[in-house]
Design a protein around this motif. Structure first.
Motif, PDB file in Angstrom:
ATOM      1  N   GLU A 123       0.845  -1.192   0.000  1.00 26.69           N
ATOM      2  CA  GLU A 123       0.000   0.000   0.000  1.00 26.69           C
ATOM      3  C   GLU A 123       0.879   1.240   0.000  1.00 26.69           C
ATOM      4  OE1 GLU A 123      -3.181  -0.213  -0.355  1.00 26.69           O
ATOM      5  OE2 GLU A 123      -3.389  -2.358  -0.080  1.00 26.69           O
ATOM      6  N   ARG A 124       0.229   2.376   0.145  1.00 28.75           N
ATOM      7  CA  ARG A 124       0.959   3.635   0.050  1.00 28.75           C
ATOM      8  C   ARG A 124       2.076   3.691   1.089  1.00 28.75           C
ATOM      9  NH1 ARG A 124      -1.558   9.638  -0.402  1.00 28.75           N
ATOM     10  NH2 ARG A 124       0.426  10.696  -0.503  1.00 28.75           N
ATOM     11  N   LEU A 125       3.276   3.878   0.604  1.00 30.91           N
ATOM     12  CA  LEU A 125       4.421   3.960   1.511  1.00 30.91           C
ATOM     13  C   LEU A 125       4.822   5.410   1.684  1.00 30.91           C
ATOM     14  CD1 LEU A 125       6.596   1.079   0.054  1.00 30.91           C
ATOM     15  CD2 LEU A 125       5.178   1.019   2.082  1.00 30.91           C
ATOM     16  N   GLN A 126       5.293   5.733   2.847  1.00 32.60           N
ATOM     17  CA  GLN A 126       5.755   7.091   3.068  1.00 32.60           C
ATOM     18  C   GLN A 126       7.223   7.184   2.673  1.00 32.60           C
ATOM     19  OE1 GLN A 126       4.828   7.410   7.168  1.00 32.60           O
ATOM     20  NE2 GLN A 126       2.648   7.294   6.769  1.00 32.60           N
ATOM     21  N   TYR A 127       7.616   8.348   2.195  1.00 36.24           N
ATOM     22  CA  TYR A 127       8.982   8.509   1.727  1.00 36.24           C
ATOM     23  C   TYR A 127       9.988   8.202   2.818  1.00 36.24           C
ATOM     24  CZ  TYR A 127       8.107  10.100  -2.934  1.00 36.24           C
ATOM     25  OH  TYR A 127       7.757  10.140  -4.247  1.00 36.24           O
ATOM     26  N   ILE A 128       9.643   8.556   4.025  1.00 36.98           N
ATOM     27  CA  ILE A 128      10.597   8.335   5.111  1.00 36.98           C
ATOM     28  C   ILE A 128      10.903   6.842   5.247  1.00 36.98           C
ATOM     29  CG2 ILE A 128       8.890   8.218   6.991  1.00 36.98           C
ATOM     30  CD1 ILE A 128      12.231  10.049   7.153  1.00 36.98           C
ATOM     31  N   LYS A 129       9.856   6.000   5.030  1.00 34.55           N
ATOM     32  CA  LYS A 129      10.077   4.557   5.099  1.00 34.55           C
ATOM     33  C   LYS A 129      10.968   4.108   3.951  1.00 34.55           C
ATOM     34  CE  LYS A 129       5.893   3.001   7.410  1.00 34.55           C
ATOM     35  NZ  LYS A 129       4.626   2.293   7.225  1.00 34.55           N
ATOM     36  N   ALA A 130      10.727   4.676   2.784  1.00 34.59           N
ATOM     37  CA  ALA A 130      11.524   4.297   1.622  1.00 34.59           C
ATOM     38  C   ALA A 130      12.980   4.686   1.825  1.00 34.59           C
ATOM     39  CB  ALA A 130      10.970   4.965   0.366  1.00 34.59           C
ATOM     40  N   LEU A 131      13.202   5.824   2.491  1.00 36.16           N
ATOM     41  CA  LEU A 131      14.569   6.316   2.668  1.00 36.16           C
ATOM     42  C   LEU A 131      15.342   5.485   3.691  1.00 36.16           C
ATOM     43  CD1 LEU A 131      13.869  10.148   2.592  1.00 36.16           C
ATOM     44  CD2 LEU A 131      15.043   8.789   0.863  1.00 36.16           C
ATOM     45  N   VAL A 132      14.661   4.990   4.682  1.00 39.30           N
ATOM     46  CA  VAL A 132      15.374   4.221   5.713  1.00 39.30           C
ATOM     47  C   VAL A 132      15.224   2.713   5.510  1.00 39.30           C
ATOM     48  CG1 VAL A 132      15.220   6.040   7.439  1.00 39.30           C
ATOM     49  CG2 VAL A 132      13.440   4.304   7.342  1.00 39.30           C
ATOM     50  N   GLY A 133      14.519   2.300   4.451  1.00 36.61           N
ATOM     51  CA  GLY A 133      14.289   0.874   4.217  1.00 36.61           C
ATOM     52  C   GLY A 133      12.893   0.543   4.652  1.00 36.61           C
ATOM     53  N   ILE A 134      12.274  -0.414   3.936  1.00 34.31           N
ATOM     54  CA  ILE A 134      10.855  -0.693   4.154  1.00 34.31           C
ATOM     55  C   ILE A 134      10.585  -1.187   5.575  1.00 34.31           C
ATOM     56  CG2 ILE A 134       9.128  -2.454   3.542  1.00 34.31           C
ATOM     57  CD1 ILE A 134       9.464  -1.667   0.698  1.00 34.31           C
ATOM     58  N   ASP A 135      11.519  -1.915   6.161  1.00 38.77           N
ATOM     59  CA  ASP A 135      11.304  -2.380   7.533  1.00 38.77           C
ATOM     60  C   ASP A 135      11.301  -1.194   8.474  1.00 38.77           C
ATOM     61  OD1 ASP A 135      11.189  -4.918   6.630  1.00 38.77           O
ATOM     62  OD2 ASP A 135      13.326  -5.306   6.955  1.00 38.77           O
TER      63      ASP A 135
END
Ligand SMILES: Cc1cc2nc3c(=O)[nH]c(=O)nc-3n(C[C@H](O)[C@H](O)[C@H](O)COP(=O)(O)O)c2cc1C
Length: 135
Positions: A123-135
């Motif tokens: 689902e919609r991921l936030q950029y902050i999650k993408a920047l630090v890794g999905i976990d």
């Protein structure tokens, strides 16, 4: 087909006219169709054919894992020639053999949202999650 890319235009800043945009895709453009195929696979009553950004065997394998029934290449054939069709086919076959996958049915949809143990990751991921890794 997800997603056919329609003709796109650009703007000429000197002449203030429309001009043709660069028509060929890059492998980075795989992300949008990859996500939508993963989201829709198994939920819609039709086959899904992946298009846009598939340039090599890795791209084709990803689309199949997401749930694509077929994969289409256009820009890659302009850039690398028709031999790329065989290279993609051979590359997907080697990748499957290395993992003991015998038929495309072993691959298709294996990483779709429907078959995932963590559907929220699609689902919609936030950029902050993408920047630090999905976990
Ligand atoms: C030179 C060229 C001509 C195309 N002509 C058409 C067309 O006539 N109709 C159409 O629906 N899409 C056309 N497309 C779009 C492709 O079918 C495809 O959606 C797009 O190139 C993205 O896939 P790709 O990343 O494999 O290139 C064309 C693309 C290219 C590069």
């Amino acid at each position: 087909m997800l997603f056919n890319r329609f003709y796109q235009f650009d703007v000429d800043l000197e002449k203030l006219e429309l001009k043709g945009a660069y028509r060929l895709s890059t492998p980075f453009e795989i992300a949008l169709p990859l996500r939508w195929i993963a989201l829709l696979a198994g939920k819609v009553k039709c086959d899904l054919s992946a298009s846009t950004g598939v340039h090599d065997a890795a791209g084709a394998a990803k689309m199949l894992l997401a749930g694509a029934t077929t994969v289409q290449l256009c820009s890659a054939l302009y850039l690398k020639g028709l031999g790329q069709i065989g290279a993609v086919r051979d590359g997907v076959e080697s990748w499957m053999n290395e993992r003991g996958m015998k038929t495309l049915a072993d691959v298709r949809g294996r990483m779709s949202q429907m078959q995932s143990g963590s559907p929220e990751l699609y689902e919609r991921l936030q950029y902050i999650k993408a920047l630090v890794g999905i976990d």
